[in-house]
Write a protein that holds these residues in place. Structure first.
Motif, PDB file in Angstrom:
ATOM      1  N   UNK A 468       4.639   1.885  -1.447  1.00 48.97           N
ATOM      2  CA  UNK A 468       5.243   1.759  -0.771  1.00 48.97           C
ATOM      3  C   UNK A 468       6.003   3.771  -0.490  1.00 48.97           C
ATOM      4  N   UNK A 469       5.567   4.020  -1.410  1.00 48.61           N
ATOM      5  CA  UNK A 469       6.598   5.598  -1.305  1.00 48.61           C
ATOM      6  C   UNK A 469       6.145   5.546   0.706  1.00 48.61           C
ATOM      7  N   UNK A 470       4.654   5.215   0.678  1.00 49.52           N
ATOM      8  CA  UNK A 470       3.872   5.756   2.040  1.00 49.52           C
ATOM      9  C   UNK A 470       4.183   4.834   3.301  1.00 49.52           C
ATOM     10  N   UNK A 471       4.258   3.479   2.850  1.00 51.67           N
ATOM     11  CA  UNK A 471       5.152   2.521   3.489  1.00 51.67           C
ATOM     12  C   UNK A 471       5.933   1.835   3.421  1.00 51.67           C
ATOM     13  N   UNK A 472       7.063   1.146   3.606  1.00 50.76           N
ATOM     14  CA  UNK A 472       7.410   0.084   3.415  1.00 50.76           C
ATOM     15  C   UNK A 472       7.520  -1.039   4.614  1.00 50.76           C
ATOM     16  N   UNK A 473       6.982  -1.379   5.389  1.00 55.29           N
ATOM     17  CA  UNK A 473       7.160  -1.876   6.714  1.00 55.29           C
ATOM     18  C   UNK A 473       6.977  -3.107   5.940  1.00 55.29           C
ATOM     19  N   UNK A 474       5.923  -3.664   5.321  1.00 53.58           N
ATOM     20  CA  UNK A 474       6.179  -5.220   5.419  1.00 53.58           C
ATOM     21  C   UNK A 474       7.656  -5.750   4.802  1.00 53.58           C
ATOM     22  N   UNK A 475       7.993  -4.906   3.493  1.00 50.24           N
ATOM     23  CA  UNK A 475       8.825  -5.528   3.324  1.00 50.24           C
ATOM     24  C   UNK A 475      10.022  -5.425   4.342  1.00 50.24           C
ATOM     25  N   UNK A 476      10.084  -4.385   5.640  1.00 54.11           N
ATOM     26  CA  UNK A 476      11.020  -4.808   6.467  1.00 54.11           C
ATOM     27  C   UNK A 476      11.207  -4.761   7.269  1.00 54.11           C
ATOM     28  N   UNK A 477      10.530  -6.349   7.448  1.00 55.63           N
ATOM     29  CA  UNK A 477       9.529  -6.831   8.231  1.00 55.63           C
ATOM     30  C   UNK A 477       8.920  -5.728   9.691  1.00 55.63           C
ATOM     31  N   UNK A 478       8.823  -5.045   9.437  1.00 53.65           N
ATOM     32  CA  UNK A 478       8.221  -4.786  10.819  1.00 53.65           C
ATOM     33  C   UNK A 478       6.530  -3.937  10.906  1.00 53.65           C
ATOM     34  N   UNK A 479       5.575  -5.270  12.062  1.00 56.71           N
ATOM     35  CA  UNK A 479       4.113  -5.152  11.374  1.00 56.71           C
ATOM     36  C   UNK A 479       3.520  -4.110  10.866  1.00 56.71           C
ATOM     37  N   UNK A 480       2.748  -4.385   9.894  1.00 53.66           N
ATOM     38  CA  UNK A 480       1.203  -3.004   9.354  1.00 53.66           C
ATOM     39  C   UNK A 480       1.485  -2.241  10.592  1.00 53.66           C
ATOM     40  N   UNK A 481       0.961  -1.484  10.272  1.00 54.05           N
ATOM     41  CA  UNK A 481       0.135  -0.437  11.257  1.00 54.05           C
ATOM     42  C   UNK A 481      -1.019  -0.732  11.688  1.00 54.05           C
ATOM     43  N   UNK A 482      -1.618  -1.598  11.137  1.00 54.65           N
ATOM     44  CA  UNK A 482      -2.823  -2.509  11.981  1.00 54.65           C
ATOM     45  C   UNK A 482      -2.396  -2.772  12.929  1.00 54.65           C
ATOM     46  N   UNK A 483      -1.303  -3.518  12.047  1.00 56.15           N
ATOM     47  CA  UNK A 483      -0.632  -4.832  13.436  1.00 56.15           C
ATOM     48  C   UNK A 483      -0.820  -4.647  15.097  1.00 56.15           C
ATOM     49  N   UNK A 484       0.415  -3.281  14.362  1.00 49.99           N
ATOM     50  CA  UNK A 484       0.747  -2.897  15.840  1.00 49.99           C
ATOM     51  C   UNK A 484      -0.691  -2.074  16.928  1.00 49.99           C
ATOM     52  N   UNK A 485      -1.334  -1.197  15.704  1.00 49.85           N
ATOM     53  CA  UNK A 485      -2.704  -1.059  16.478  1.00 49.85           C
ATOM     54  C   UNK A 485      -3.186  -1.914  17.771  1.00 49.85           C
ATOM     55  N   UNK A 486      -3.286  -2.785  16.722  1.00 52.37           N
ATOM     56  CA  UNK A 486      -4.090  -3.693  17.401  1.00 52.37           C
ATOM     57  C   UNK A 486      -2.991  -4.733  18.459  1.00 52.37           C
ATOM     58  N   UNK A 487      -2.157  -5.011  17.940  1.00 53.26           N
ATOM     59  CA  UNK A 487      -0.843  -5.102  19.569  1.00 53.26           C
ATOM     60  C   UNK A 487      -0.957  -3.808  20.684  1.00 53.26           C
TER      61      UNK A 487
END
Length: 506
Positions: A468-487
């Motif tokens: 989570x120090x690197x990323x809290x995307x899932x907790x904050x309701x933001x799609x994971x980076x891989x998901x955004x890349x896929x989008x």
């Protein structure tokens, strides 16, 4: 926990296996492994059980030098604060030890009297007081099944109207037991310890409805033999304000508006050194902080908290959260709690963030389900350990964070509740015995810790904190980076296809 004990890791693990109540894991398939940030992999590797154990040794020695405990308001607690804060400052953290005040119950009357015999009954925190001279009624004993006093049906078959109910401790909160008794008509409640020693320093967790006190295991057994006789319960006290401290440490790097917070309570009860409760959580968290360092390469700042006066009603953590403005609370992305992570008859519980178990308090704030999954995925994939959910009962320091809408989660290896046959088959250890038979007792010492569980949970804490120090995307309701890349890739494909379609049409 940066210092080494001089004892090899293998020796410590081997020594822990000799504990009578050690949970020896059953054979499982080899873990599949888990992908994650490089920082999580490194921190997990760097957090070693020898170093965690060294902090436990320090806590034990601090207790030995200060009257046998590290309870709030004692020199043992102050020495524990100085030890933790000193280590963190040396590791480069921004460290503060903010003070808070808390009410202390000073007992004026603590008796349960039957005939000419008086037994010690210690008022629980949040218990109403009796009038001077106490309240008197027939003693009614609740049957000692697997969950005594935890269901309304436990009070059927007897007339509890105007009575004093005697209930054995275990399986549910004191608050549930005393409310069930009051609903059945009891005018007072005595809860008997389920382990040797007195039952003091405990709380109902919220304002109670009838006077409720704790008696020792032996006195509870003696009282039960006098069922039906008149008992007078006199529970009176006054409150005095005292001052204690939390320890707060934050990295000097990372976003300060998206902070990952992790905490553990530092105080013990007065009955002992509190090495499992909660030396284990404090030590595991301290070593993770020291190995992470004060200026790590992180996207999000990491804030660590060691709470005071938890055993007096979650006071330190509650006061801390309430001291923050809404914007300051909003800066906290999530809270991770570590309270008892090395119980000698260990379970592997993860707080039930999504309420998939359908038990008790319900789901945590949005993001709690994702935190639960992060811990469960790590323990399953990396340690081969099956986990179970545990309810947000309000018994630990996540309480005020959840109350303010901050997502929370964490680990717990069990307290006074009893391990089932199915759990023993899954995790090892002894069925029919409490996860921690020494809970809130003098036996909660350096010799009664499952260091296999301690190692696994310390590693899990390190992995999740660093992730989570690197990323809290899932907790904050933001799609994971891989998901955004896929989008984005899908969007590019759509635009290309749309371009070709227009070209063909023209």
């Amino acid at each position: 926990m940066s210092a080494r004990t001089g004892v090899r890791r293998a020796a410590i693990l081997a020594a822990s296996a000799s504990l009578a109540l050690l949970a020896v894991p059953t054979a499982t398939a080899a873990p599949a492994g888990l992908d994650g940030p490089a920082l999580a992999k490194k921190l997990t590797k760097d957090v070693q059980v020898e170093a965690v154990n060294r902090h436990l040794i320090a806590f034990q020695r601090i207790a030995e030098r200060n009257g046998g405990n590290r309870a709030a308001g004692t020199s043992g607690y102050d020495a524990s604060v100085d030890y933790v804060a000193g280590k963190l400052r040396a590791a480069g953290f921004d460290v503060t030890t903010p003070e808070f005040t808390y009410p202390v119950q000073v007992y004026d009357a603590t008796t349960a009297k039957v005939g000419s015999t008086s037994y010690e009954a210690l008022p629980m925190e949040y218990s109403p007081q009796t009038p001077v001279g106490g309240v008197t009624g027939p003693l009614r004993v609740v049957a000692e099944d697997g969950t005594p006093g935890c269901e309304a049906e436990d009070f059927a078959g007897q007339d509890f109207t105007g009575s004093i109910a005697l209930i054995r401790r275990g399986s549910c909160t004191f608050d549930i037991k005393h409310r069930n008794a009051a609903a059945a008509g009891a005018i007072g409640v005595l809860v008997a310890n389920n382990a040797p020693g007195p039952l003091g320093g405990v709380t109902l967790g919220q304002p109670g409805v009838v006077p409720t006190g704790g008696v020792s295991q032996a006195d509870g057994t003696a009282l039960a033999a006098r069922a039906g006789e008149a008992v007078t319960v006199d529970l009176r006290f006054h409150e005095e304000e005292k001052v204690s401290r939390n320890v707060i440490a934050q990295t000097r790097t990372g976003r300060e508006d998206n902070v990952v917070m992790a905490g553990a309570h530092l105080d013990s009860v007065e009955e002992g050194a509190g090495i499992n409760d909660n030396g284990t959580g404090s030590a595991g968290l301290l070593e993770a902080a020291l190995r992470l360092g004060g200026s790590p390469k992180v996207n999000n700042a990491v804030r660590f908290g060691w709470w005071g006066a938890e055993e007096l009603g979650l006071v330190g953590s509650t006061k801390y959260v309430q001291s923050l403005s809404f914007e300051q609370q909003l800066d906290i992305a999530l809270y991770l709690n570590f309270d008892m992570i090395g119980s000698p008859n260990a379970a592997y519980f993860v707080y039930d963030g999504d309420d998939s178990d359908g038990v008790g308090a319900g789901a945590g704030p949005y993001g709690s389900a994702q935190i639960e999954k992060a811990f469960t995925d790590y323990l399953t994939a990396e340690k081969g350990v099956q986990t179970e959910g545990t309810d947000f009962t309000g018994r630990s320091d996540y309480g005020e964070f959840i109350a303010q809408g901050i997502p929370a989660g964490g680990l717990f290896t069990g307290a006074e509740q009893i391990k089932t046959e199915a759990q023993a088959a899954k995790w090892g250890g002894r069925a029919g015995v409490a996860y921690d038979p020494n809970y809130h007792g003098a036996g909660d010492n350096l010799g009664n810790v499952d260091r296999v569980a301690l190692e696994r949970n310390s590693d899990a804490a390190a992995w999740v904190i660093a992730s989570y120090a690197i990323s809290t995307e899932d907790v904050n309701g933001v799609p994971a980076r891989s998901s955004r890349a896929a989008v984005r890739a899908s969007a590019r494909t759509f635009h290309v296809a749309e371009h070709h379609s227009h070209a063909e049409a023209s």
